[in-house]
Scaffold this motif. Sequence first.
Motif, PDB file in Angstrom:
ATOM      1  N   THR A 254       1.833   3.443 -11.692  1.00 11.39           N
ATOM      2  CA  THR A 254       1.581   4.657 -11.526  1.00 11.39           C
ATOM      3  C   THR A 254       1.797   5.253 -12.805  1.00 11.39           C
ATOM      4  N   ASP A 293      -0.312   7.588  -4.753  1.00 13.25           N
ATOM      5  CA  ASP A 293       0.337   5.928  -3.948  1.00 13.25           C
ATOM      6  C   ASP A 293       0.172   6.728  -2.496  1.00 13.25           C
ATOM      7  N   HIS A 295       1.287   4.866  -0.464  1.00 15.71           N
ATOM      8  CA  HIS A 295       1.849   3.804   0.179  1.00 15.71           C
ATOM      9  C   HIS A 295       3.652   4.406   0.172  1.00 15.71           C
ATOM     10  N   LYS A 296       4.126   4.670  -0.534  1.00 14.10           N
ATOM     11  CA  LYS A 296       5.322   5.231  -0.883  1.00 14.10           C
ATOM     12  C   LYS A 296       5.733   6.831  -0.550  1.00 14.10           C
ATOM     13  N   LYS A 297       5.406   6.910   0.778  1.00 16.72           N
ATOM     14  CA  LYS A 297       5.512   8.400   1.048  1.00 16.72           C
ATOM     15  C   LYS A 297       7.088   8.917   1.156  1.00 16.72           C
ATOM     16  N   ASP A 298       8.017   7.911   0.028  1.00 16.13           N
ATOM     17  CA  ASP A 298       9.070   9.294   0.264  1.00 16.13           C
ATOM     18  C   ASP A 298       8.888   9.224  -1.719  1.00 16.13           C
ATOM     19  N   LYS A 339      -1.257   7.200  -8.752  1.00 14.98           N
ATOM     20  CA  LYS A 339      -1.973   5.547  -8.646  1.00 14.98           C
ATOM     21  C   LYS A 339      -3.930   5.183  -9.245  1.00 14.98           C
TER      22      LYS A 339
END
Length: 418
Positions: A254, A293, A295-298, A339
């Motif tokens: 990233t 990204d 997929h990185k919800k945080d 990303k």
Amino acid sequence: MFALVDCNNFYASCERVFNPNLQGKPVAILSNNDGCVISRSDEAKALGLPMGAPIFKWEGFCKTNNIQVFSSNYPLYGDMSSRVMKILEQFTPDVEIYSIDEAFLQFKGFHNYNFNDYATQIRSRILKWTGIPTCVGIAPTKALSKVANRIARKFPKETKGVYVIDSEEKRIKALKWIKIEDVWGIGRRLSKRLQAKGCKTAYDFTQLPDQWVRKTFSITEWKLKKDLEGNSKIILDEPQNKRAIATTRSFEYTYSDIDNIKERISTFATACAEKLRKQDSSCHMVIVMLSSDRHKKDLPQHRTSKSISLSYPTSSSLIISQCAVDAVTVIFKEGIKYKRAGVIVTGLVPTNNHQLHLFDKENPKHQPLMQSIDFLNSKYKSHKIKLGNQDLKRTWKMRQERLSPRYTTNINDIIVVR
């Protein structure tokens, strides 16, 4: 008659050609940045390794079962694919390259040929000259050749990798065997609609009324139905220039700094410009996409794009790259970890035949400069000449920790016989 020639487990087979120790052993190939499994040998499939498996979740499984895992070696796979396709052109001039490991062949005027023997010759020559195993399906239509190829692949001992549908009895038997969801051209949604109508097999599909198929679906499904009936309606595709060209990639890591993202965008834009020049086209618009990204919800998410219209069409790497860099500078947000990015060129017109602009035009020095750069990069088989804002060491920055040598495209990786 049509043939479909399909390379068996192509990526894994390419690795085995130059590393015979992998023969008979389970092999898996990973996607870009070593993400998930995109190709498996038959041995890996038998062990239960699923397609699309994220390698970080299946690492232990692969080690326990001694599955050899490799990063995608696209220079090697592309070169081996080109060699296979060149061999196919020796058997008929009518070849449609369907994918990196598949091609349709049409046999015009081959009336007195024994197609089983001819297909065996094709398999033998490809195996002898490249080391790549294949299966060949031959039938009166493209759709039926797909079915024949599937039978050859499913029953290798009985068919020896070759199956010819050359009679009505064989056609009906094949269609009754293949499930509707496995028919070429029938996706998941369409298969569910057909199953609701009572179609369990391809044969059931061919029994539907023509008028109902055209009215309920479209001309495409009707052509497929006629093809499966043995009435050729799907012809070989002629090579055509693309209406838009895209280069999109996930980053190696990233990036949250603009400098790294500018370099990636410049590289993607240059790749688009090279593709434009290969098909003698120029573009009127450059679109840049940038996303974090998902997929990185945080983490904070940001997904956006920007279009830049040009007052004149161009295929110059200098202009397209500058436009793309300007666009990404505008849409970039501080504090976001990006990303993935991409560049699309669209509004394509022929380079030698387009509407001129009264007040604005491309620098006349750009075209001969691009021709010289393309010539040198083609001559030395790698991108030796780049723009100043590109990374001079690599074209695509990807995580490839399990990469095999590029045996056929890099002089330093050629096998040495002692």
